[in-house]
Design an enzyme around this catalytic site. Structure first.
Site, PDB file in Angstrom:
ATOM      1  CE  LYS A 155      -1.883   1.664   3.738  1.00 13.70           C
ATOM      2  NZ  LYS A 155      -2.710   1.870   4.938  1.00 13.70           N
ATOM      3  CG  ASP A 170      -7.238   3.405   1.489  1.00 12.69           C
ATOM      4  OD1 ASP A 170      -8.078   2.855   0.749  1.00 12.69           O
ATOM      5  OD2 ASP A 170      -7.211   4.642   1.676  1.00 12.69           O
TER       6      ASP A 170
END
Length: 212
Positions: free
Chosen positions: A121, A139
């Site tokens: 991420k 996310d």
């Protein structure tokens, strides 16, 4: 409607809804985004943006932060939670940048993943926002919304969501699309309250509403 058709339509509509959406972490240097992303784990971006002001006032450069002891960093970042592990990762990361990369961030996804505390991420966020490369940032908002809308089918593991989205989201749209999902997830398709479907620009193409 295929997943790809739904994705393209969602991209188009969210672009109209949030034309100026971008990263909600404040930074003026690439290395500061790396620090803020680590601090943002299980913490709000708003709190991180406040805490880092004191951090950067004391350690304004990669070199300065690399020279700091983890305990010194922890004393400042403690309000973000998980202070000990975050400070340890930030300290180790800054030392690597200083010693191996001339205080710069590597422009390579795999090299980013080797830095302490940097996962997919974070690496995708940096690739997209700093280097303007194709990126998909999975996310919590991205995972929740893409499942609700019907772009992925009941997938909760971030890497699997990312891989599924790569197949249907144009590479050049991925980074901005994920930023817009954050805005939409906070304002409309919320997690802690009932989603505000009545004011959602995606209501008529959302799988959650029974749209095939």
């Amino acid at each position: 409607m295929t997943k790809k058709q739904r994705a393209l339509e969602a991209i188009r509509r969210l672009k109209e809804e949030y034309p100026d959406a971008g990263c909600t972490l404040d930074y003026d240097d690439a290395w500061k985004l790396l620090v803020s992303v680590r601090l943002a784990a299980q913490c709000t971006d708003a709190r991180v943006n406040i805490v880092v002001q004191d951090l950067y006032a004391k350690y304004p450069t990669v070199e300065a932060m690399a020279a700091a002891e983890p305990e010194e960093i922890e004393a400042i970042v403690k309000p973000c939670g998980l202070g000990k592990s975050k400070a340890r990762d930030i300290s180790a990361c800054m030392r690597i940048l200083h010693e191996q990369y001339d205080d710069k961030i590597p422009e390579d996804f795999d090299a980013l993943l080797k830095l302490p505390g940097v996962g997919r991420k974070s690496a995708n966020l940096i690739m997209g926002d700093v280097f303007g490369k194709p990126a998909i940032v999975t996310d919590t908002h991205c995972i929740r919304l893409t499942n609700r809308i019907g772009l992925v089918d009941d997938i909760k593991e971030p890497k699997k969501v990312e891989m599924a989205l790569w197949k249907i989201v144009p590479p050049e749209e991925g980074s901005d699309f994920c930023h817009r999902l954050v805005y939409h997830g906070r304002d409309v398709c919320t997690a802690r309250t009932k989603p505000h479907c009545d004011k959602c620009c995606l209501e008529d193409i959302c799988k959650k509403n029974g749209v095939k």
